[in-house]
Design a protein around this motif. Structure first.
Motif, PDB file in Angstrom:
ATOM      1  N   THR A 228      15.803   2.733 -49.355  1.00 21.61           N
ATOM      2  CA  THR A 228      15.744   3.948 -50.238  1.00 21.61           C
ATOM      3  C   THR A 228      16.430   5.404 -49.554  1.00 21.61           C
ATOM      4  O   THR A 228      16.782   6.683 -49.990  1.00 21.61           O
ATOM      5  CB  THR A 228      14.667   4.078 -50.993  1.00 21.61           C
ATOM      6  OG1 THR A 228      13.652   3.736 -49.912  1.00 21.61           O
ATOM      7  CG2 THR A 228      14.161   3.467 -52.512  1.00 21.61           C
TER       8      THR A 228
ATOM      9  N   GLN B 118      19.637   6.467 -48.742  1.00 22.35           N
ATOM     10  CA  GLN B 118      20.323   7.882 -49.755  1.00 22.35           C
ATOM     11  C   GLN B 118      20.312   9.045 -48.823  1.00 22.35           C
ATOM     12  O   GLN B 118      21.253   9.965 -49.317  1.00 22.35           O
ATOM     13  CB  GLN B 118      19.726   7.754 -51.294  1.00 22.35           C
ATOM     14  CG  GLN B 118      20.180   5.969 -51.683  1.00 22.35           C
ATOM     15  CD  GLN B 118      21.210   5.024 -51.098  1.00 22.35           C
ATOM     16  OE1 GLN B 118      21.917   5.526 -51.278  1.00 22.35           O
ATOM     17  NE2 GLN B 118      20.136   3.702 -50.459  1.00 22.35           N
ATOM     18  N   GLU B 119      19.556   9.400 -49.026  1.00 20.23           N
ATOM     19  CA  GLU B 119      19.288  10.678 -47.963  1.00 20.23           C
ATOM     20  C   GLU B 119      20.174  10.887 -47.272  1.00 20.23           C
ATOM     21  O   GLU B 119      20.455  12.018 -46.387  1.00 20.23           O
ATOM     22  CB  GLU B 119      17.741  11.237 -47.209  1.00 20.23           C
ATOM     23  CG  GLU B 119      17.171  11.760 -48.926  1.00 20.23           C
ATOM     24  CD  GLU B 119      17.201  12.737 -49.123  1.00 20.23           C
ATOM     25  OE1 GLU B 119      17.878  12.943 -50.552  1.00 20.23           O
ATOM     26  OE2 GLU B 119      16.428  13.994 -49.224  1.00 20.23           O
TER      27      GLU B 119
ATOM     28  N   GLU C 295      22.570   9.587 -46.835  1.00 24.80           N
ATOM     29  CA  GLU C 295      23.873   9.898 -46.627  1.00 24.80           C
ATOM     30  C   GLU C 295      24.331  11.157 -47.670  1.00 24.80           C
ATOM     31  O   GLU C 295      25.577  11.384 -47.258  1.00 24.80           O
ATOM     32  CB  GLU C 295      24.326   9.017 -48.344  1.00 24.80           C
ATOM     33  CG  GLU C 295      24.744   7.188 -47.831  1.00 24.80           C
ATOM     34  CD  GLU C 295      24.998   6.477 -48.753  1.00 24.80           C
ATOM     35  OE1 GLU C 295      24.894   6.839 -50.201  1.00 24.80           O
ATOM     36  OE2 GLU C 295      24.663   4.955 -48.856  1.00 24.80           O
ATOM     37  N   ARG C 296      23.039  11.554 -48.333  1.00 27.61           N
ATOM     38  CA  ARG C 296      23.126  13.244 -48.768  1.00 27.61           C
ATOM     39  C   ARG C 296      23.125  13.949 -47.586  1.00 27.61           C
ATOM     40  O   ARG C 296      24.240  15.094 -47.010  1.00 27.61           O
ATOM     41  CB  ARG C 296      21.750  13.544 -48.998  1.00 27.61           C
ATOM     42  CG  ARG C 296      22.215  14.199 -50.190  1.00 27.61           C
ATOM     43  CD  ARG C 296      20.176  15.044 -50.284  1.00 27.61           C
ATOM     44  NE  ARG C 296      19.737  15.091 -49.696  1.00 27.61           N
ATOM     45  CZ  ARG C 296      19.174  16.028 -49.647  1.00 27.61           C
ATOM     46  NH1 ARG C 296      19.758  17.273 -49.185  1.00 27.61           N
ATOM     47  NH2 ARG C 296      17.473  15.780 -48.852  1.00 27.61           N
TER      48      ARG C 296
ATOM     49  N   THR D  45      19.767   2.917 -56.712  1.00 28.30           N
ATOM     50  CA  THR D  45      20.317   3.905 -55.337  1.00 28.30           C
ATOM     51  C   THR D  45      21.570   3.746 -55.059  1.00 28.30           C
ATOM     52  O   THR D  45      22.679   4.540 -54.837  1.00 28.30           O
ATOM     53  CB  THR D  45      19.637   3.432 -54.555  1.00 28.30           C
ATOM     54  OG1 THR D  45      19.313   2.090 -54.431  1.00 28.30           O
ATOM     55  CG2 THR D  45      17.579   2.711 -53.893  1.00 28.30           C
TER      56      THR D  45
ATOM     57  N   GLY E 114      23.520   7.964 -54.038  1.00 28.63           N
ATOM     58  CA  GLY E 114      24.262   7.570 -53.043  1.00 28.63           C
ATOM     59  C   GLY E 114      25.383   7.911 -52.957  1.00 28.63           C
ATOM     60  O   GLY E 114      26.314   8.920 -52.984  1.00 28.63           O
TER      61      GLY E 114
ATOM     62  N   HIS F 234      26.246  11.723 -53.903  1.00 31.07           N
ATOM     63  CA  HIS F 234      25.951  12.832 -52.794  1.00 31.07           C
ATOM     64  C   HIS F 234      27.504  12.413 -51.931  1.00 31.07           C
ATOM     65  O   HIS F 234      28.198  13.503 -51.166  1.00 31.07           O
ATOM     66  CB  HIS F 234      24.425  13.024 -52.446  1.00 31.07           C
ATOM     67  CG  HIS F 234      23.590  13.367 -52.781  1.00 31.07           C
ATOM     68  ND1 HIS F 234      23.374  14.777 -52.822  1.00 31.07           N
ATOM     69  CD2 HIS F 234      22.642  13.024 -53.389  1.00 31.07           C
ATOM     70  CE1 HIS F 234      22.420  14.731 -53.741  1.00 31.07           C
ATOM     71  NE2 HIS F 234      22.150  13.616 -53.620  1.00 31.07           N
TER      72      HIS F 234
ATOM     73  N   TRP G  78      12.475   9.433 -59.368  1.00 30.11           N
ATOM     74  CA  TRP G  78      14.108   9.993 -57.825  1.00 30.11           C
ATOM     75  C   TRP G  78      15.341  10.149 -59.099  1.00 30.11           C
ATOM     76  O   TRP G  78      16.022  10.377 -58.770  1.00 30.11           O
ATOM     77  CB  TRP G  78      14.280   9.118 -56.945  1.00 30.11           C
ATOM     78  CG  TRP G  78      15.051   9.901 -56.124  1.00 30.11           C
ATOM     79  CD1 TRP G  78      15.150  10.584 -55.426  1.00 30.11           C
ATOM     80  CD2 TRP G  78      15.330   8.449 -54.935  1.00 30.11           C
ATOM     81  NE1 TRP G  78      16.165  11.091 -54.454  1.00 30.11           N
ATOM     82  CE2 TRP G  78      16.327   9.093 -54.228  1.00 30.11           C
ATOM     83  CE3 TRP G  78      14.956   6.936 -54.927  1.00 30.11           C
ATOM     84  CZ2 TRP G  78      16.628   8.812 -52.880  1.00 30.11           C
ATOM     85  CZ3 TRP G  78      15.566   6.895 -53.410  1.00 30.11           C
ATOM     86  CH2 TRP G  78      16.885   7.515 -52.857  1.00 30.11           C
TER      87      TRP G  78
END
Lengths: 208, 402
Positions: A76, A79-80, A82-83, B112, B116, B119, B154
């Motif tokens: 999880t 993904q942050e 990637e951002r 997810t 992903g 972004h 989320w």
């Protein structure tokens, strides 16, 4: 040259030796006129900071707070990562020369960014699951090995911190030795060698 | 000329991989979008014997490695599968001649992947929430349930719009994740009434005789035999119905309550009036819906209630409990009968009314079929979805990502 380093530990969050290593690497890269970004995990100090060593550090936290194992936490959090990396990419006119991912945690993000945006990556090995959890073959260990395998497969270049580790990578993952370079982790380590690896990786991706 | 919309959808199931309701939903939605000029790329899990890439009715379907090593548990598998799905979807999207305009995810099972890629490509993400963990489990108890709930929260946070298939689900999702109203959109689930056309030409007399005597009316239940579906309410109504009208109760489906329900039927001495068929293949299920005199959906919890729509499309009069999505699908005395949830007397009353008043039953059939054509037609649902995509892209075009 514009480089993004991925590491799950970076000062002040220190778990093992990797935090100090990546921080020294970032300092050396900046001294060599490399635009250096770091994307790392920190549960409380989130945001983007220009650090005294000249590196731009983005710290991300996991939006999902409850987890059942390290895999769900890691997959999880990616993904942050990637951002944060995409923000560097788009903020710099859609160009990052290379991502250097340290250990397995953020390999999923590196693989997606490579496939989506054509950013090549280097996989820098500090340790392997086989050595951290010797003799285990639970689904959890297998999945982490699978992520390490993905890193070796998708990376343009691999770095190891000793000749022994280079042999181990070849033994365990059948990675061709030519793909792996040894860079010694001494304080004033040979940043020139690492820059050479980055340049080779940046030039190596087809269609880039 | 404006180029056509380019949409990438993520779903953990797509025919022939069918686990629940998302598979047929994504199949019909993507097909109907393609018919309306949208380029649709569906990325889904692999399935034995199905190709990695094929074009089905104008829809590009990509089946990716769904992570087949052993996993620590189901939720960990979901995230591991998403690691593969995201990487492969990234490569697919990057190689397309025209960029993807919109990503559309279905449920947390592909959360997810969608978050992903939103972004990385900086394109808007939409999500359809078919269900929620807090609704399925009636609260959050174990760590896994909290983790899934937080992943859903989320996903709805990252989504530009959150689509629900009923007003009931809109309110439920709004409550569960604290979302602002203008982020939510209701687009109903659909049904294809034409799949039943083939059976109009067929003589179903001998098929009917396999299930019921000529003098018996057929009362049909289709669904899992679990508590939330309210099947026990129907079983308890059986003697009350039989006191007024001769009928055969055909129960299609399986579940943990099957044995318990059989024992109740046996103790009532009504084994000859209640038939548990277990699993029935799709064709025979459609034949059963065609020959039934009434279809019952007695659910206690129901986010949407697709089985009621199917009965209406098959021109079988429906009786539903007045709850969840069912309340919206059926208009009482117009397109069906609504009864009080978890109330045996109310249900028995409804069944007797439909079975003894053939004029009333016929009116319900006709009105329900018309409603299906008007409201639950996939073509109209696709057009509503396109308008939603376009409104999101209008907002997106004014953002700094554009």
């Amino acid at each position: 040259m514009r480089v993004v380093l991925f590491s799950w530990e970076y000062p002040p969050r220190i778990v093992g030796k990797l935090a100090e290593y990546v921080s020294t690497l970032a300092t050396q890269l900046v001294k060599s006129n490399v635009e250096t970004h770091v994307v790392t995990y920190n549960d409380t100090m989130t945001g983007i900071v220009d650090e005294p060593n000249g590196a731009k550090v983005t710290r991300v936290a996991n939006p999902v707070r409850t987890h059942v194992n390290i895999l769900t936490w890691d997959l999880t959090l990616n993904q942050e990562v990637e951002r944060a990396a995409a923000n560097v990419y788009y903020g710099a006119g859609k160009h990052v020369d290379v991502i250097d991912v340290h250990d397995w945690h953020f390999i999923p993000a590196a693989a997606t960014l490579k496939n989506a945006l054509g950013i090549p990556f280097v996989y820098s090995v500090d340790s392997l699951e086989d050595h951290r959890s010797p003799g285990t073959d639970s689904p959890l260990n297998m999945a982490i090995r699978g992520i390490e395998w993905l890193g070796f497969f998708e990376a343009e270049r691999v770095t190891a911190k000793s000749e022994w580790m280079r042999n181990e990578i070849t033994r365990l993952y059948k990675v061709p030795k030519e793909k792996i370079a040894v860079t010694l982790p001494v304080a004033e380590f040979a940043v020139r060698d690492i820059l050479g690896i980055y340049r080779a990786a940046a030039g190596g991706l087809v269609g880039k | 000329m404006k180029r056509s919309l380019n949409v990438m959808m993520f779903s953990w199931e797509f025919p022939p991989r069918i686990i629940g309701g998302i598979s047929p939903h994504v199949y019909f939605l993507s097909k109907s979008l393609a018919k309306n000029g949208v380029k649709v790329h569906v990325v889904t899990c692999d399935f034995p014997g199905s190709p990695a890439h094929e074009v089905i009715d104008g829809v590009n379907v990509y089946r990716v490695d769904s992570y087949k090593n052993p996993s620590p548990d189901f939720a960990s598998w979901v995230y591991l599968m998403n690691l593969n799905m995201q990487k492969e979807a990234a490569a697919i999207a990057a190689k397309l001649h025209e960029p993807i305009d919109v990503f559309h995810a279905h449920d947390w099972l592909v959360a997810t992947t969608g978050i992903g890629l939103k972004h990385v490509f900086r394109k808007p993400l939409l999500v359809t929430m078919h269900s929620t963990e807090i609704g399925r489990r009636d609260g959050l108890h174990a760590a896994t349930e909290h983790m899934i709930h937080e992943t859903e929260a989320w996903l709805t946070y990252e989504a530009w719009r959150v689509i629900c298939c009923s007003e009931y689900m809109v309110q439920h999702v709004k409550w569960a994740f604290g979302l602002p109203s203008d982020k939510l959109a209701m687009v109903p689930n659909g049904v294809n009434p034409h799949v039943y056309d083939a059976f109009d030409k067929e003589d179903l007399g001998s098929f009917r005789r396999k299930y019921a005597l000529p003098n018996e009316k057929i009362v049909l239940y289709v669904g899992r035999l679990v508590y939330e579906k309210g099947i026990h309410v129907l079983i308890n109504a059986v003697p009350k119905v039989l006191a007024k009208v001769d009928a055969k109760f055909v129960i299609v489906g399986s579940g943990y309550m099957q044995e318990q329900l059989s024992i109740i039927v046996k103790s009532m001495g009504l084994e000859h009036k209640v038939l548990f068929t277990g699993f029935v293949d799709e064709e025979n299920l459609m034949r059963l819906q065609k020959v039934s005199d009434v279809s019952i959906v007695p659910s206690l919890f129901e986010p949407f209630g697709i089985v009621a729509l199917e009965a209406m499309a098959a021109k079988s009069p429906v009786i539903v409990s007045d709850t969840g999505g069912l309340s919206e699908i059926v208009g009482h005395d117009v397109t069906g009968v609504k009864v009080y949830p978890n109330n045996t007397d109310s249900l028995a009353w409804g069944i007797i009314k439909v079975l003894t008043d053939s004029k009333y039953a016929q009116a319900l059939r006709e009105n329900a079929y018309r409603a299906i054509l008007e409201k639950y037609d996939w073509n109209k649902i696709a057009q509503q979805t396109i308008r939603l995509y376009e409104s999101v892209l209008g907002e997106y075009s004014k953002s700094f990502w554009a």
